[in-house]
Write a protein that holds these residues in place. Sequence first.
Motif, short mmCIF file in Angstrom:
data_model
loop_
_atom_site.label_atom_id
_atom_site.label_comp_id
_atom_site.label_asym_id
_atom_site.label_seq_id
_atom_site.Cartn_x
_atom_site.Cartn_y
_atom_site.Cartn_z
N LEU A 186 8.74 43.94 13.97
CA LEU A 186 10.05 44.25 13.41
C LEU A 186 11.03 43.09 13.62
CD1 LEU A 186 11.97 46.21 12.01
CD2 LEU A 186 12.36 47.31 14.23
N LEU A 187 11.02 42.52 14.81
CA LEU A 187 11.91 41.40 15.10
C LEU A 187 11.57 40.20 14.22
CD1 LEU A 187 14.22 40.26 16.76
CD2 LEU A 187 12.56 39.63 18.53
N LYS A 188 10.30 39.95 14.03
CA LYS A 188 9.88 38.83 13.17
C LYS A 188 10.39 39.01 11.74
CE LYS A 188 5.73 37.58 14.01
NZ LYS A 188 4.26 37.57 14.06
N ILE A 189 10.34 40.23 11.24
CA ILE A 189 10.82 40.53 9.88
C ILE A 189 12.33 40.31 9.80
CG2 ILE A 189 11.09 42.37 8.16
CD1 ILE A 189 8.46 43.58 9.57
N ILE A 190 13.06 40.80 10.79
CA ILE A 190 14.52 40.64 10.81
C ILE A 190 14.88 39.16 10.88
CG2 ILE A 190 16.59 41.04 12.22
CD1 ILE A 190 15.24 43.82 12.91
N LYS A 191 14.16 38.41 11.69
CA LYS A 191 14.44 36.97 11.83
C LYS A 191 14.13 36.20 10.55
CE LYS A 191 14.29 36.32 16.81
NZ LYS A 191 13.84 35.42 17.86
N SER A 192 13.40 36.81 9.62
CA SER A 192 13.09 36.15 8.35
C SER A 192 14.22 36.30 7.32
CB SER A 192 11.78 36.72 7.76
OG SER A 192 12.02 38.00 7.19
#
Length: 161
Positions: free
Chosen positions: A90-96
């Motif tokens: 989830l964090l990786k998606i938000i950081k994208s």
Amino acid sequence: MKRLTLVRHGKSSWKHDLPDDERPLKKRAYRDGDIVSRTYKEFYTPDALFWSSPAVRALETAKMFKEQLGVPDENFKIKESLYTFDQEDLLKIIKSCDDSIKKLVVFGHNPAMTGLVNRLGDKGLDNLPTTGLCVIDFEVDSWKDIKKGKTLLTLIPKELR
């Protein structure tokens, strides 16, 4: 500055034998969605981008907020990758998220949502309940740099009823 709003999907039904991503919302979820979105409306500014998991329970929750807040279609996206229960994913998606976006509202699933609320915000929660909402501000210019922010608002349906 970046503002992240995390919203856990509404209470879902286990009544029918359906795949997990097809489970519908219970009636309570519509009442909770109404009260949380109406309360959030006082805090919300209309320039946010909305991302939702494609799971029925998350997407229906997101659509309630979209309608209540008058979010235009071009600011509402369904992201397949948000159907995750893992906070790292989830964090990786938000950081994208594109850095031109200042405010992002994400509709997703536990335990990822509670995990990120506790990891990113400065006020811990035992559990972000269904239709729970948390707003966190970050003093950064890039989504890639979000780490620890300031929790500005937490809305819990049970506390609003």
